[in-house]
Design an enzyme around this catalytic site. Structure first.
Site, mmCIF file in Angstrom:
data_model
loop_
_atom_site.group_PDB
_atom_site.id
_atom_site.type_symbol
_atom_site.label_atom_id
_atom_site.label_comp_id
_atom_site.label_asym_id
_atom_site.label_seq_id
_atom_site.Cartn_x
_atom_site.Cartn_y
_atom_site.Cartn_z
ATOM 1 N N HIS A 26 19.265 0.855 -11.775
ATOM 2 C CA HIS A 26 18.519 1.634 -10.793
ATOM 3 C C HIS A 26 19.124 3.033 -10.775
ATOM 4 O O HIS A 26 20.338 3.178 -10.709
ATOM 5 C CB HIS A 26 18.630 0.979 -9.407
ATOM 6 N N ARG B 56 12.652 8.814 -3.070
ATOM 7 C CA ARG B 56 12.015 9.778 -3.969
ATOM 8 C C ARG B 56 10.496 9.757 -3.816
ATOM 9 O O ARG B 56 9.858 10.782 -3.934
ATOM 10 C CB ARG B 56 12.444 9.506 -5.420
#
Lengths: 555, 256
Positions: free
Chosen positions: A331, A351
């Protein structure tokens, strides 16, 4: 205490200086963004900086059904190892627990399986769920971002199918993936019926968000506690029904019928007392999760304490087929500072909602929502090739995730409302992520492959089903955000129903033996593997070196 | 720089997290007391990491290591202080003079309920949890909560039968059990909260007609033909469909 120990708002002076540069460029970055990479540029950065594209970390398996397949060395080490127990000291004649369905692992997959087995006519006293730690101590409970379900009018299961297939580089098993996306709305309806509180709008409709690689808004979240909310509701239903459950009793070996090779039970080992128990079952569901705590290629991990690949090791010895063992999901945004939380997950949703990756000089250097493997590689490149990472006091490097942007884009209070768990975690270490950016670096997140499954949760071994992260096939070589909790719930449900059907048709118990281990031992010998290694490891080792060097094993 | 160097450097930088801290790297130390025994540990570690440094290998009292599971409940007192404090061992830095005890379980009773048959009415909380009427509003539960939730306030909301308020105030509960252990009225707050959230999740919103229709369409086989066609396609055709789908995504996910 020394000068270097003094922190300002959680950060040392050196990092504060870089934060000033991030602040200086923020208003400019609000208006402009780095464009997405071309496919060729993606390949370049993956080849240069992704751990999976670096062959030295892997080797071909020397034994078993998947002989010749590549796997991370850390996984191969566990596969090419001796059993944890001395089988001669285990008495298989005395059966301690006789059950119809044995479920190994109490995350979302195992818990869902137990509920659906019961729904399909198996009485609770004929089901047993066993856990290595407590019921619910799992990667499931740590899932933050959401669960993908194609339920809106502009979405459909076939659209979800194509997104997941593309995300998996077209290596997913199509029939298994079809089951995942088709059962997703059913699973969502089931969960809301049991009381799972997904994020809703004023009119009661679901809030749906996009995720990396989705072409529709399909993410159903429960703030940033999605897995925790799903799991605590399903576990509560499990407890309301009084389904039998054993905690701190990991399975240390599966048992097979000496004639047919069918899985017929398991050996449990009570961690506190060291006593073993023999379980006889007519069908066994493996839902043991992933392998983050193997720290593949030396990476920190988002995974829980017990994520040590036990299920794959045990199933492989019975002859179960694996697939996609060569890929690991990193990740992009694991915490890189402070030291106390290194590797812990900062959800992709940060994000999705406007957070930008920024280097030491305050410059944006990558499109924020590239696929996970590309985004992670770009961070590694910025730190270790371009030399523009931020150094931490303990010698780590990372890039900034400019979180204060989220409130500027989405309005004041957006961070606090959407990410209470994250805000709380950083606050505990003196950092205010609403005002200051947070430092991130890729972290080991997910086991893409595993024990190969069919759409009903079956493996190539009779009597052995799989569900959740331990299984392989549904995500192919790369999983998209929001498809892991979904995988656990859908295939937990399916495997529970499959098991119930099996029990209705098969009334006979098989015999219990370690015959599969004799074959495995022979293969180890013939492959010339000389090792002291034993597996599964059950838990990682974090005790201090100073102590370990002076331990006397006398009591 | 070769690829090998990059991965080697990353592994080296992470080694203290993966393999445990090395004594030679530590500049600051703290004295902590684990079950009464003194240990000198690096001052930068969490309680959990510090106990591991001292040589403890967790079986109980360690789960997700990230603040989600509630397994590492810890009660502690600081030297010279009389107050008992609570924390999650994985989310709290050690302090000089901490006297620590781990609490892997709170041995609390959980009433059983059937979500199908329980009435969504004000008195439901009191029917399952009559002890909440004994709440003396001392606020000890709130002070004990390592998530900083307003625990006493949601118990008061439960007394009023306010399912929505209970759900909102208790949503971030990790069920560590500290509230229940400290409560003088023997209330098991986190079960009250679980009940309230489930009831609100099930009955607090109208049924979602779009979802119901989608489920019934799937069961009727509405998408079967489309899937049948998709599964027959070769990789190049699938890649094209995928690219087209992604190229058109902006009109669907704008304002994400």
């Amino acid at each position: 205490m020394g000068e270097e120990y003094k922190l300002i708002g959680g950060y040392p002076k050196s990092m504060r200086e870089s934060i000033k540069k991030v602040e200086a460029t923020r208003s400019k970055r609000l208006k402009t963004s780095v464009p997405a990479m071309s496919l060729a540029a993606r390949d370049d950065v993956l080849n240069l900086c992704h751990p999976d594209y670096h062959k030295e970390g892997k080797r071909a398996l020397k034994i078993g059904v998947n002989k010749g397949d590549l796997a991370p060395s850390e996984v191969a080490d566990l596969i090419e190892a001796h059993p944890l127990i001395d089988t001669r000291s285990v008495d298989l004649k005395k059966i301690d627990i006789d059950t119809d369905i044995l479920i190994i692992g109490g995350g979302l997959a195992g818990t869902s399986a137990a509920l659906l087995a019961n729904d399909n006519g198996i009485p609770v006293e004929r089901i047993l769920l066993v856990n290595k730690l407590r019921h619910g101590d799992s990667n499931s409970i740590m899932a933050q971002g959401g669960t993908q379900v194609a339920d809106s009018k502009e979405d459909s299961p076939p659209i979800h199918f194509i997104d997941a297939l593309g995300g998996g580089h077209f290596t997913n098993k199509p029939d298994v993936l079809k089951a995942l996306v088709s059962e997703a709305p059913v699973a969502l309806q089931w969960m809301t019926g049991l009381g799972v509180l997904f994020d809703r709008m004023e009119d009661g409709d679901f809030v749906r968000l996009p995720g990396g690689g989705t072409s529709r808004k399909r993410m159903h979240a429960c703030k940033d506690y999605t897995g925790m909310e799903e799991l605590r509701v399903l576990r509560d239903e499990f407890r309301n029904r009084k389904i039998p459950c054993l905690e701190f009793n990991p399975v240390v070996e599966l048992l097979t019928d000496p004639g047919t090779g069918k899985v017929t039970g398991a050996v449990l080992w009570e961690m506190e007392t060291g006593e073993y128990k023999i379980v006889r079952s007519r069908i066994t569901i493996l839902a043991t999760g992933g392998f983050g705590r193997l720290h593949i290629r030396g990476f920190p991990t988002t995974n829980h304490y017990g994520a040590t690949n036990d299920g794959v090791v045990l199933a492989y010895r019975t002859g179960a087929k694996l697939r996609d063992t060569d890929t690991v999901q990193y990740h992009p945004t694991g915490a890189a500072y402070p030291q106390q939380i290194v590797g812990l997950l900062l959800t992709e949703k940060l994000r999705s909602m406007g957070g930008q990756p920024v280097n030491v000089n305050g410059d944006a250097f990558v499109y924020p929502l590239e696929p996970r493997d590309v985004e992670a590689s770009a961070f590694i490149k910025e730190c270790y090739v371009n030399g523009l990472g931020v150094d931490t006091p303990t010698g780590m490097k990372g890039v900034w995730l400019d979180t204060p942007l989220i409130d500027l884009i989405k309005g004041k209070g957006a961070i606090e409302n959407s990410f209470p768990g994250m805000v709380r975690m950083f606050k505990r270490f003196g950092i205010d992520m609403i005002k200051d950016p947070v430092l991130v670096f890729p972290t080991l997140h997910y086991q893409n492959g595993g024990v190969e499954t069919d759409p009903e949760g079956r493996t190539n071994i009779e009597g052995l089903l799989v569900a959740g992260e331990v299984s392989g096939g549904v995500h192919g070589k790369n999983r998209l955000m929001g498809n892991s909790t979904l995988d656990c719930i859908v295939f937990g449900r399916i495997s529970g129903a499959t098991a119930a059907e099996y029990i209705k048709k098969h009334k006979e118990n098989g015999d219990l033996s370690f015959k599969h281990l004799e074959r495995y031992g022979k293969e180890l010998k013939e492959a010339g593997i000389k090792t002291e290694r034993r597996a599964p490891i059950l838990l990682p080792e974090y005790r201090g070196k100073a102590v370990l060097q002076r331990i006397l094993d006398i009591f | 720089m070769s690829k090998k160097d990059i991965m080697g450097e990353i592994a080296k930088a992470n080694s203290s997290v993966i393999k445990g801290v090395d004594k030679s790297e530590i500049k600051h130390w703290a004295n902590i007391y684990i079950m009464g025994q003194r240990y000198e540990v690096p001052a930068d570690l969490t309680i959990m990491q510090a106990m591991e440094y001292a040589g403890f290998r967790f079986i109980h009292s360690c789960g997700c290591r990230a603040g989600f599971c509630g397994a590492c409940s810890t009660i502690y007192r600081l030297k010279g202080d009389y107050r008992l404090k609570t924390a999650m061992a994985c989310q709290t830095r050690v302090e000089e003079g901490m006297f620590l005890v781990q609490l892997p379980f709170s041995p609390a009773v959980k009433p059983r309920w059937n979500i199908e048959k329980t009435g969504y009415e004000d008195g439901a909380f009191l029917a399952y949890f009559p002890e909440i009427a004994r709440c003396v509003s001392c606020n000890t539960c709130t002070k004990a909560c390592p998530q900083d939730l307003q625990v006493m306030d949601y118990i008061q909301a439960a007394l009023r039968g306010d399912f929505k308020k209970v759900s909102e105030l208790s949503f971030d509960c990790i069920q560590c059990g500290m509230c229940a252990v400290r409560c003088p009225a023997e209330i098991v707050h986190y079960h009250v909260a679980q009940f309230g959230r489930e009831m609100y999740g099930r009955y607090g919103y109208p049924r979602n007609a779009v979802l119901d229709k989608r489920v019934s369409d799937i069961k009727k086989g509405v998408y079967d033909k489309e899937f049948k066609d998709l599964v027959k396609k070769n990789k190049d055709e699938l890649v094209k469909i995928y690219k087209d789908q992604l190229a058109n995504k902006d009109k669907f996910i704008k304002g994400g």
